[in-house]
Design a protein around this motif. Sequence first.
Motif, PDB file in Angstrom:
ATOM      1  N   ASN A 121       0.803  -1.213   0.000  1.00 54.99           N
ATOM      2  CA  ASN A 121       0.000   0.000   0.000  1.00 54.99           C
ATOM      3  C   ASN A 121       0.837   1.264   0.000  1.00 54.99           C
ATOM      4  O   ASN A 121       0.388   2.306  -0.442  1.00 54.99           O
ATOM      5  N   SER A 122       2.041   1.158   0.551  1.00 56.73           N
ATOM      6  CA  SER A 122       2.830   2.378   0.743  1.00 56.73           C
ATOM      7  C   SER A 122       4.233   2.180   0.193  1.00 56.73           C
ATOM      8  O   SER A 122       4.709   1.045   0.051  1.00 56.73           O
ATOM      9  N   ILE A 123       4.862   3.276  -0.091  1.00 54.97           N
ATOM     10  CA  ILE A 123       6.193   3.259  -0.688  1.00 54.97           C
ATOM     11  C   ILE A 123       7.000   4.401  -0.077  1.00 54.97           C
ATOM     12  O   ILE A 123       6.411   5.413   0.343  1.00 54.97           O
ATOM     13  N   ASP A 124       8.311   4.214  -0.013  1.00 45.36           N
ATOM     14  CA  ASP A 124       9.167   5.276   0.534  1.00 45.36           C
ATOM     15  C   ASP A 124       9.180   6.481  -0.394  1.00 45.36           C
ATOM     16  O   ASP A 124       8.789   6.394  -1.551  1.00 45.36           O
ATOM     17  N   PHE A 125       9.704   7.576   0.169  1.00 43.18           N
ATOM     18  CA  PHE A 125       9.915   8.747  -0.678  1.00 43.18           C
ATOM     19  C   PHE A 125      11.291   8.654  -1.318  1.00 43.18           C
ATOM     20  O   PHE A 125      12.191   7.997  -0.794  1.00 43.18           O
ATOM     21  N   PRO A 126      11.501   9.345  -2.421  1.00 42.16           N
ATOM     22  CA  PRO A 126      12.858   9.446  -2.955  1.00 42.16           C
ATOM     23  C   PRO A 126      13.744  10.227  -1.982  1.00 42.16           C
ATOM     24  O   PRO A 126      13.235  11.056  -1.215  1.00 42.16           O
ATOM     25  N   PRO A 127      15.043   9.995  -1.976  1.00 36.69           N
ATOM     26  CA  PRO A 127      15.907  10.459  -0.885  1.00 36.69           C
ATOM     27  C   PRO A 127      15.815  11.955  -0.561  1.00 36.69           C
ATOM     28  O   PRO A 127      15.661  12.319   0.602  1.00 36.69           O
ATOM     29  N   LEU A 128      15.878  12.798  -1.573  1.00 30.51           N
ATOM     30  CA  LEU A 128      15.902  14.237  -1.287  1.00 30.51           C
ATOM     31  C   LEU A 128      14.582  14.702  -0.698  1.00 30.51           C
ATOM     32  O   LEU A 128      14.528  15.418   0.300  1.00 30.51           O
ATOM     33  N   LEU A 129      13.497  14.265  -1.326  1.00 29.47           N
ATOM     34  CA  LEU A 129      12.169  14.625  -0.816  1.00 29.47           C
ATOM     35  C   LEU A 129      11.981  14.094   0.603  1.00 29.47           C
ATOM     36  O   LEU A 129      11.381  14.755   1.460  1.00 29.47           O
ATOM     37  N   ARG A 130      12.535  12.905   0.872  1.00 24.76           N
ATOM     38  CA  ARG A 130      12.417  12.336   2.204  1.00 24.76           C
ATOM     39  C   ARG A 130      13.120  13.227   3.236  1.00 24.76           C
ATOM     40  O   ARG A 130      12.594  13.478   4.314  1.00 24.76           O
ATOM     41  N   GLU A 131      14.281  13.746   2.845  1.00 25.25           N
ATOM     42  CA  GLU A 131      15.005  14.638   3.764  1.00 25.25           C
ATOM     43  C   GLU A 131      14.184  15.880   4.069  1.00 25.25           C
ATOM     44  O   GLU A 131      14.076  16.323   5.215  1.00 25.25           O
ATOM     45  N   PHE A 132      13.573  16.459   3.028  1.00 31.93           N
ATOM     46  CA  PHE A 132      12.749  17.662   3.237  1.00 31.93           C
ATOM     47  C   PHE A 132      11.608  17.366   4.188  1.00 31.93           C
ATOM     48  O   PHE A 132      11.318  18.139   5.105  1.00 31.93           O
ATOM     49  N   ILE A 133      10.965  16.231   3.957  1.00 30.08           N
ATOM     50  CA  ILE A 133       9.802  15.903   4.787  1.00 30.08           C
ATOM     51  C   ILE A 133      10.245  15.627   6.218  1.00 30.08           C
ATOM     52  O   ILE A 133       9.556  16.006   7.170  1.00 30.08           O
ATOM     53  N   ARG A 134      11.389  15.021   6.380  1.00 28.33           N
ATOM     54  CA  ARG A 134      11.915  14.798   7.729  1.00 28.33           C
ATOM     55  C   ARG A 134      12.113  16.122   8.444  1.00 28.33           C
ATOM     56  O   ARG A 134      11.731  16.298   9.595  1.00 28.33           O
ATOM     57  N   GLN A 135      12.690  17.075   7.725  1.00 24.99           N
ATOM     58  CA  GLN A 135      12.940  18.385   8.351  1.00 24.99           C
ATOM     59  C   GLN A 135      11.634  19.082   8.704  1.00 24.99           C
ATOM     60  O   GLN A 135      11.500  19.710   9.743  1.00 24.99           O
ATOM     61  N   GLU A 136      10.658  18.969   7.831  1.00 25.43           N
ATOM     62  CA  GLU A 136       9.410  19.707   8.035  1.00 25.43           C
ATOM     63  C   GLU A 136       8.551  19.070   9.105  1.00 25.43           C
ATOM     64  O   GLU A 136       7.985  19.749   9.962  1.00 25.43           O
TER      65      GLU A 136
END
Lengths: 186, 234
Positions: A121-136
């Motif tokens: 059902n779910s999939i990881d984010f691509p690395p850069l976008l994942r970093e942004f979302i982690r920060q936010e």
Amino acid sequence: MSVVKYIGRTTDFRGKTLWELVGNLRDFGVGRLLIRNKFQRYEEPCYMRILKVEVTPHDPAKDPIRKVAVTVEKTWRGVVSPKPVTIYSTSYKPDYELVPKEEEQKYLNNNKKVSEQILANSIDFPPLLREFIRQETGVQEPTMKVHHKQTHNKLVRLAKDGEKPTIECTMGLGRPASPKLYENVL
Amino acid sequence: MLRTTTGVLSRLTINETKTTGSAFALEFVRWRRKPRWLPVAKSKLFRVPERKQQNADEKAELMRLHNNYKLQMRSLRQYLREEVLRLNVTTTADHIVLTPEQEEAEFQRCMQENEAWNQKIAVERNERLQRELEEKAVEIRQRLEAARIREEERLERADEVVRREIELSKSFITRDKLDTAIEQALANPVDYNFSLDLKGNIYRGRNTVPGGKGTPTLGGANEIEVQQTLKASN
């Protein structure tokens, strides 16, 4: 015996059109078994039983392709469709074959089913976008929904809550289908 | 590919020129390929193109990678699309969020400003209309005056005509005056004839001569002529 020599483009089809088959049979072949040769690549049984044949108007000058409306009970990859299906737009394809009556049991006795597959059902984010979302948001491992295509004959289903999917969806390259291609690489 | 085919084609053209042997049969080979609208070449008519066999492992792996990539991109696009929608609904970045009281106050302020503008413009408009009205009245008055003067002049002219006619009517020949008029006309015959000399001098009268007055030189002959012409005309 004469030698059959084919010319022109090669084709994946093998067989006859529905018009050719049905027109030569008694009662237009109602009750007989048909197969599409294209679908015989599957292990599960794929066949159709003719329920009704309807001749449609045809003007060879306008359209040389001869079609015929044939209502069939369709079995595709071991799944019998609940409603009768009318084949019309694909009836011209020279890919149909009539099953002799003595061979019908071969198809009818084939009880193979498609094994149940569960999609993630779910999939990881691509690395850069994942970093942004982690920060936010501060979420360490954010995931998003997977977009699976909807088709009318999908034989897989989405994973329910807490279920382990059999088909994983990853953001990376994934597990190779044929690992030997990657041997001695890198 | 072009380089490989040029040899063949140049050989072909040379052969052709040799066989035809005419300078008019020259063919200029510009595009080294058969145009799409020409039928299959005779030499290729019965050729069955070979089916290239792809390695099954490679095919499966390429297919898997392709599907994997498409799935990732579809998922990402879906996420971003939903993200944009969500942001559009919740964000306050591009507009100022107001409470209902503030909105009402803002609306009232806008209304007052609008009223003020309307009043200011109304005053200006009334002044302009008043001024235009006066100008119009002056113009109408001037035109009425001009029309009155024109009418008076016309009446004056008509009166003049009437007076002149009345004056003239005194000399009209009525039934009573007819006899006297005839007598008077017979008594005073008027001769409208005249003659011209080369210098343009006019000599009034039928029988006037350049030297003197009223001497009929060719009277007899003239009268005879006149009578003849009268007869001819009758």
